[in-house]
Design an enzyme around this catalytic site. Sequence first.
Site, short mmCIF file in Angstrom:
data_model
loop_
_atom_site.label_atom_id
_atom_site.label_comp_id
_atom_site.label_asym_id
_atom_site.label_seq_id
_atom_site.Cartn_x
_atom_site.Cartn_y
_atom_site.Cartn_z
N CYS A 1 -6.23 -8.15 -8.12
CA CYS A 1 -6.56 -9.54 -8.05
C CYS A 1 -6.09 -10.29 -6.65
O CYS A 1 -5.06 -9.96 -6.14
CB CYS A 1 -5.47 -10.29 -9.31
SG CYS A 1 -5.81 -9.53 -10.75
N ARG B 1 -10.07 -5.99 -1.87
CA ARG B 1 -9.02 -5.76 -2.81
C ARG B 1 -9.42 -4.96 -3.95
O ARG B 1 -8.92 -4.36 -4.70
CB ARG B 1 -8.27 -6.73 -3.04
CG ARG B 1 -7.29 -7.50 -1.79
CD ARG B 1 -6.59 -8.73 -2.19
NE ARG B 1 -5.64 -8.43 -3.02
CZ ARG B 1 -4.33 -8.30 -2.97
NH1 ARG B 1 -3.84 -8.42 -1.62
NH2 ARG B 1 -3.45 -8.32 -3.85
N TRP C 1 -8.81 -8.43 -11.39
CA TRP C 1 -8.82 -7.14 -11.61
C TRP C 1 -8.65 -7.00 -13.03
O TRP C 1 -7.27 -7.25 -13.27
CB TRP C 1 -8.43 -6.36 -10.62
CG TRP C 1 -8.68 -4.86 -10.36
CD1 TRP C 1 -9.80 -4.17 -10.22
CD2 TRP C 1 -7.84 -3.89 -11.12
NE1 TRP C 1 -9.50 -3.00 -10.16
CE2 TRP C 1 -8.43 -2.49 -10.92
CE3 TRP C 1 -6.40 -3.80 -11.80
CZ2 TRP C 1 -7.87 -1.53 -11.58
CZ3 TRP C 1 -5.88 -2.77 -12.06
CH2 TRP C 1 -6.53 -1.67 -11.93
N ASN D 1 -1.66 -13.28 -10.59
CA ASN D 1 -1.60 -11.73 -10.26
C ASN D 1 -0.38 -11.08 -10.90
O ASN D 1 0.70 -11.74 -10.68
CB ASN D 1 -1.80 -11.80 -8.58
CG ASN D 1 -2.61 -11.89 -7.81
OD1 ASN D 1 -3.80 -12.24 -8.39
ND2 ASN D 1 -2.87 -11.84 -6.53
N GLY D 2 -0.49 -9.91 -11.36
CA GLY D 2 0.56 -9.33 -12.07
C GLY D 2 0.55 -9.15 -13.48
O GLY D 2 -0.49 -9.34 -14.07
N GLU E 1 -6.81 15.26 -0.29
CA GLU E 1 -7.44 14.03 0.27
C GLU E 1 -8.78 14.16 0.47
O GLU E 1 -9.63 12.98 -0.07
CB GLU E 1 -6.85 13.63 1.65
CG GLU E 1 -7.16 12.56 2.21
CD GLU E 1 -6.90 11.11 1.37
OE1 GLU E 1 -6.21 11.40 0.46
OE2 GLU E 1 -7.50 10.08 2.07
N LYS F 1 -11.24 11.43 -1.60
CA LYS F 1 -12.18 10.49 -1.08
C LYS F 1 -13.58 10.47 -1.74
O LYS F 1 -14.15 9.67 -1.97
CB LYS F 1 -12.39 10.86 0.41
CG LYS F 1 -11.52 10.47 1.44
CD LYS F 1 -11.12 8.89 1.57
CE LYS F 1 -10.02 8.35 0.66
NZ LYS F 1 -8.97 8.31 0.68
N GLU G 1 -13.39 9.17 -5.44
CA GLU G 1 -13.23 7.54 -5.06
C GLU G 1 -14.56 6.81 -5.21
O GLU G 1 -14.87 5.61 -5.71
CB GLU G 1 -12.29 7.12 -4.04
CG GLU G 1 -10.84 7.58 -4.30
CD GLU G 1 -10.09 6.83 -2.99
OE1 GLU G 1 -9.05 6.22 -3.27
OE2 GLU G 1 -10.27 7.42 -1.92
N HIS H 1 -6.44 31.43 -9.85
CA HIS H 1 -5.87 31.31 -11.11
C HIS H 1 -6.33 30.31 -12.00
O HIS H 1 -5.85 29.56 -12.83
CB HIS H 1 -4.47 30.88 -10.95
CG HIS H 1 -3.81 31.85 -9.97
ND1 HIS H 1 -3.31 33.28 -10.45
CD2 HIS H 1 -3.13 32.08 -8.81
CE1 HIS H 1 -2.72 34.02 -9.60
NE2 HIS H 1 -2.72 33.37 -8.68
N LYS I 1 -7.89 -1.93 -3.95
CA LYS I 1 -7.08 -1.84 -2.67
C LYS I 1 -5.61 -1.73 -2.54
O LYS I 1 -4.85 -0.88 -2.20
CB LYS I 1 -7.62 -2.73 -1.56
CG LYS I 1 -6.97 -2.28 -0.20
CD LYS I 1 -7.91 -1.12 0.39
CE LYS I 1 -7.17 -0.63 1.72
NZ LYS I 1 -7.30 0.62 1.83
C1 G6P Z 1 -4.79 2.34 -4.10
C2 G6P Z 1 -5.79 2.33 -3.30
C3 G6P Z 1 -5.60 4.02 -2.45
C4 G6P Z 1 -4.20 3.86 -2.01
C5 G6P Z 1 -3.32 3.73 -2.89
C6 G6P Z 1 -1.57 3.69 -2.48
O1 G6P Z 1 -5.10 3.29 -5.36
O2 G6P Z 1 -7.34 2.44 -3.73
O3 G6P Z 1 -6.45 3.90 -1.48
O4 G6P Z 1 -4.12 5.13 -1.32
O5 G6P Z 1 -3.63 2.58 -3.87
O6 G6P Z 1 -1.80 2.54 -1.67
P1 G6P Z 1 -0.79 2.20 -0.55
O7 G6P Z 1 -1.30 0.80 -0.19
O8 G6P Z 1 0.61 2.31 -1.35
O9 G6P Z 1 -0.84 3.13 0.38
#
Ligand code: G6P
Length: 610
Positions: free
Chosen positions: A2, A27, A74, A100-101, A483, A487, A490, A506, A605
């Site tokens: 949000c 975001r 969101w 927000n929250g 990672e 990616k 996501e 395994h 984000k």
């Molecule tokens: C969300 C984002 C990710 C990020 C994660 C942790 O899930 O989409 O890209 O890695 O939060 O966020 P931070 O701001 O704590 O690194």
Amino acid sequence: MCGIVGYIGTKSALPILVDGLKRLEYRGYDSAGVAVLQDGDLNVVKQAGKISALESELNGHLLSGVIGIAHTRWATHGVPNQTNAHPHSDGSGNIVLVHNGIIENYNALKKMLSEQGHEFRTDTDTETIAHLIEEFYQNGTPFEEAFRAALSEIDGTYGIALISKYEPDKIYCARKGSPLVVGIGKDEYYVASDASAIIAHTRNVFYLEDGEIAVISREGFVTKTIDNKLVAKKVEKISFDLERIEKAGYPHFMLKEIYEQPNTVADAMRGRLIEEEGVAKLGGLTPILHNVLRSRKIFITACGTSYHAGLVGEYMLEQYCRIPVEVEYASEFRYRDPIIEDDNMVVVITQSGETADTLAALREAKRKGSTVMGIVNVVGSSIARETHGGTYIHAGPEIGVASTKAFTSQVTALTLLTLMIARTKSMSAEEGRNMVKEMKKLPEKVEKALQTDKIVEKIAGEFKDKRNFLYLGRGYNFPVALEGALKLKEISYIHAEGYPAAEMKHGPIALIDDDMPVVVIATQDSTYEKIVSNIEEVKARRGRVIAVVSEGDTKLDKLVDFTIPIPMTTDLLQPIISIIPLQLLAYHIAVLRGCDVDQPRNLAKSVTVE
Ligand code: G6P
């Protein structure tokens, strides 16, 4: 997640609010809305979907009022539709607010308010706040007191901006666990959940702390705690530029951010390496340096990509500093009652500095008396402010929801920390100098790794329609495999798993057939021969292998389907180079599949809820 924007001043609020919302789009959100106070009336317009849908909905509304609030939502409570979009109002429509929250006790509050005759129109937790304030106000409590009284009844987290017919020349704001920044202009004020929403208008800001409210009029502002104690605010200057958060000719923020990495990696190291002495200096650690250097165990806690950077940190801190390291998801750490001894240190890693789970883990560590160090990107963020000391990675605003440049900068910062600690232990000046030299070559090597873009794009075309991917790596490249897989899932919505290459036998090996692409990071390090054997195992089962290899390594050409050559460096720095083609692979596959690269579905984000 949000986003909040608010404006009070002399100009028409609506364009400022809509522009602010657009700057918060990165975001992640699923609906949006605005409320503008005009001629004593509160006009609320909202819509599900993108801000463009809100703009169409706004067509025909001639809103020229000079006070307003706006929101991108969101969904947490209630589906993302027009009704559940913010702003929300009380029954009378005299109060509107954005939030927000999460209000954790909203069910109990809703029940109590319903019994008092309040009628609820949405499925959101937020609506209860408006009703609660109205309830206090209708019982004769002055408005500001009613606002504070309502907040003290709320369990959970909030960043709130509110306007009302009762006090038509004021914006009320409050914060607990969800960031709010107030921007100061000439006879005007801005409110936002993120400075990027208001930076086009002002750079002078102050941040609300948890448990604080601000009452803002055109003439000035008052800041207090919820229990009515005045607090003074320090006005700070935002240093980043608007150009840095615009696309600069790239089709997507994510691609721009991938390409920024030669610079951002250099920025993370700038001024922190002393080559003659073979050491790293991290100024932000000065207040806690003694505790950092005497740490006998380090916990690293983070979420998502930042967690993967933490895993790389574990390998390097253990190898070079001989300090045991435990890496844990912040969401687990906070509830696990971790055993933290007096001479332990907790490192929190976060791009946004606002991730709710990471913030809670940080607070838990502090409660247990631990020294907490932050590796943070967003300057002035909640986590940056609450840690005892730390280091900014200086990657600049990261807009693409899928984190890229923050990862390489976080790993760079961890390398600096490793070097700094290792030199107080068994690492010699000579070894330190060699490491510094190698680190200084990183920007150039990242640049070279980016030149794989065309090969990677071709590979993306070959595999874009697959439904599953496996990513394998060993040692320092194991977190890179995790990672790389993150990616891909996501932004392309393809199922992808990262595994330590040897662990494949395994379980995941059962999945391998000629329809399964396997991305293997097979650079020439101490585990190279082993990983070649793992590739053989995949090929024996007709899997299709895309291998990230060291430049000049032709040995694998015949064995695998595609190779992506990247520059070699020392083991602990390799992840900074190895991840580049994997970021590009995810990007190109997502683009070819027509996905919304910068704002993937369901993701946010900055995850400011639990
Ligand atoms: C969300 C984002 C990710 C990020 C994660 C942790 O899930 O989409 O890209 O890695 O939060 O966020 P931070 O701001 O704590 O690194």
